[in-house]
Write a protein that holds these residues in place. Sequence first.
Motif, short mmCIF file in Angstrom:
data_model
loop_
_atom_site.label_atom_id
_atom_site.label_comp_id
_atom_site.label_asym_id
_atom_site.label_seq_id
_atom_site.Cartn_x
_atom_site.Cartn_y
_atom_site.Cartn_z
N LEU A 289 -1.40 -46.57 -3.48
CA LEU A 289 -0.95 -47.85 -3.90
C LEU A 289 -1.46 -48.80 -2.77
N VAL B 49 2.86 -47.54 -11.08
CA VAL B 49 3.86 -46.11 -11.15
C VAL B 49 4.60 -46.33 -12.33
N THR B 50 5.58 -47.52 -12.41
CA THR B 50 6.50 -47.70 -13.49
C THR B 50 5.88 -47.81 -14.79
N TYR C 179 10.06 -38.53 -3.66
CA TYR C 179 10.11 -40.16 -3.30
C TYR C 179 10.43 -40.37 -1.96
N SER D 99 8.09 -38.34 0.72
CA SER D 99 6.69 -38.82 1.07
C SER D 99 6.73 -40.10 1.93
N GLN D 100 7.80 -40.74 1.69
CA GLN D 100 7.82 -41.90 2.41
C GLN D 100 8.21 -41.61 4.14
N LEU E 206 0.44 -35.50 -5.08
CA LEU E 206 0.53 -36.23 -3.61
C LEU E 206 -0.55 -35.39 -3.03
N THR F 13 4.35 -51.83 -8.04
CA THR F 13 5.41 -50.68 -8.60
C THR F 13 5.01 -50.33 -10.12
N ASN G 290 0.50 -42.65 -5.86
CA ASN G 290 1.60 -43.16 -5.08
C ASN G 290 0.89 -43.62 -3.59
N THR H 255 2.45 -38.89 -9.88
CA THR H 255 2.68 -39.15 -8.28
C THR H 255 1.06 -39.65 -7.93
#
Length: 527
Positions: free
Chosen positions: A44, A62-63, A299, A302-303, A163, A59, A41, A38
């Motif tokens: 990004l 991260v992926t 996920y 955080s957004q 984070l 993505t 994140n 994370t």
Amino acid sequence: MTDTDKVTEAHRPGRELHLGWALVLISVAQLMVVLDGTIVNIALPYIQQDLSIDSADLTWVVTGYALAFGSLLLLGGRLGDLYGRRRIFMVGLVVFAVASGLGGLATNEGTLLAARALQGLGAALASPAALALIATTFPAGPARNRAFAVYAAMSGAGAAVGLLLGGWLTGLDSLPVEGWRLTLLINVPIGIAAAALAPRFLPESESHPGELDLPGAVTGTLGLLGLVYGFSRAGSDGWTDTWTIASLVAGAVMLTAFMLVESRAAHPLLPFRVFLHRTRAASFVAMFLAPAAMFAMFYFLSQYIQNVMGYSPIEAGLAFLPFCAGIVVAAGVVSNLVNRVDPRFLAGVGTLMSTAALFGFSRLPYDTTFPATEVTGSYVTDLLPWIVLMSLGMGATFVPLTLTAVHHLRSEDSGIGSGVLNTMQQVGGALGLAILGTAATQIATDRGAEFAAAAERAAGSGGPQPTPEQVGALQEIAGLQIFTEGATNAFLVGAGMMLLASVVVWIFLDVKHEELATDGPEGVHVG
């Protein structure tokens, strides 16, 4: 050495200091591995700008890590059993550190993505070995329970620490290097130092070279790769996407072939006896479901915190600080309680607390009228109580389930048992994001269509028409409200998944707390 001798030895001052440093090394390694899922994140947008990465490919930063990590965990766990867990632990840390350096110095998209995949390989080698080293280094009883508590706290808090650390490092603009690069470069000295100190504080296990099941390694790795990629793609492109379906089908076919290979192999990559212990199997299932809901919480929250509430990256990281504190406190308390209370009650209550927290997140306020007038939501009243409750619940869940998942494993199976546990968490997390992402997207699609229809009716009513600026502001607010409603639906589905994990724990987790203070292979007490 008898169990009594081990306990006595563990309480000698020199031995306790030695075990303390061993735990520090293992914990630092596990924290580093988990938080790297994370830590990038929040960075990004900065990575995208500096390296000119297309939005569709972003993505993969991260992926790519998650794919390599999740698909190689079984192989990494078995390599530790066959070639020495300390050796594989050290190799994993060095690979992880080198990959982090390559990523931090990357000047183009290809280098960064390759480095992230290489980080996943290093993590897949180090993480199962770290858990197995706890099981084989610390004597059964309070010492091992405390060690597992620290490990579980690092595993649970790692995402939140990522984070927090990512937000802080990304926000540093007074250094000669971009802040996002520090999110990767910080691993280099830590990983190298931990690998260098490992021979001094960690014992080496027996090695069994020449017994590696190559057909099983290939089919198992490809099968997990197909599943993790398919679940990840479903979360972004939907379940009907051609590549999603193809990946999931290919993964299922390869895992079927893997099981056939394993049933006939003389030295299987994954001995089926690992699953024959009822309590252990229940632990694996519960640790598949619980992280699926927890990772999705990070996920969506955080957004929500950044996009809806308008927090800066560092503020968003700090918003999760209570989660870090709560899970550490809960893990410490539960590590003592597990000596007197059966794991079923601790993990059962923990999963129920987490279910309640996810249900609380599903009550985030939003406005479904058109035009929506404002974005609502308060951190103190709408988020903080549930963040704290979730942290306490997950701390109470992870510690006993980690203990029961590897308890009474044969010594030669400790690595693969740890690999299975880590695989369940990674695959469960990918599946959880896919399912909860679908739940959120469905709501967003339906509500977006309703808002669009309402806007058309307003435009055709003949009344005063808003200015383009007003239209833009209304659309922005509506978009945030739609996201919030989608997230609340996802949290509600997550609460259902966590409740299912609780049902599994209450019904099938039947090991007694007295048994956790004993060593020995399975067969001493098989449920």
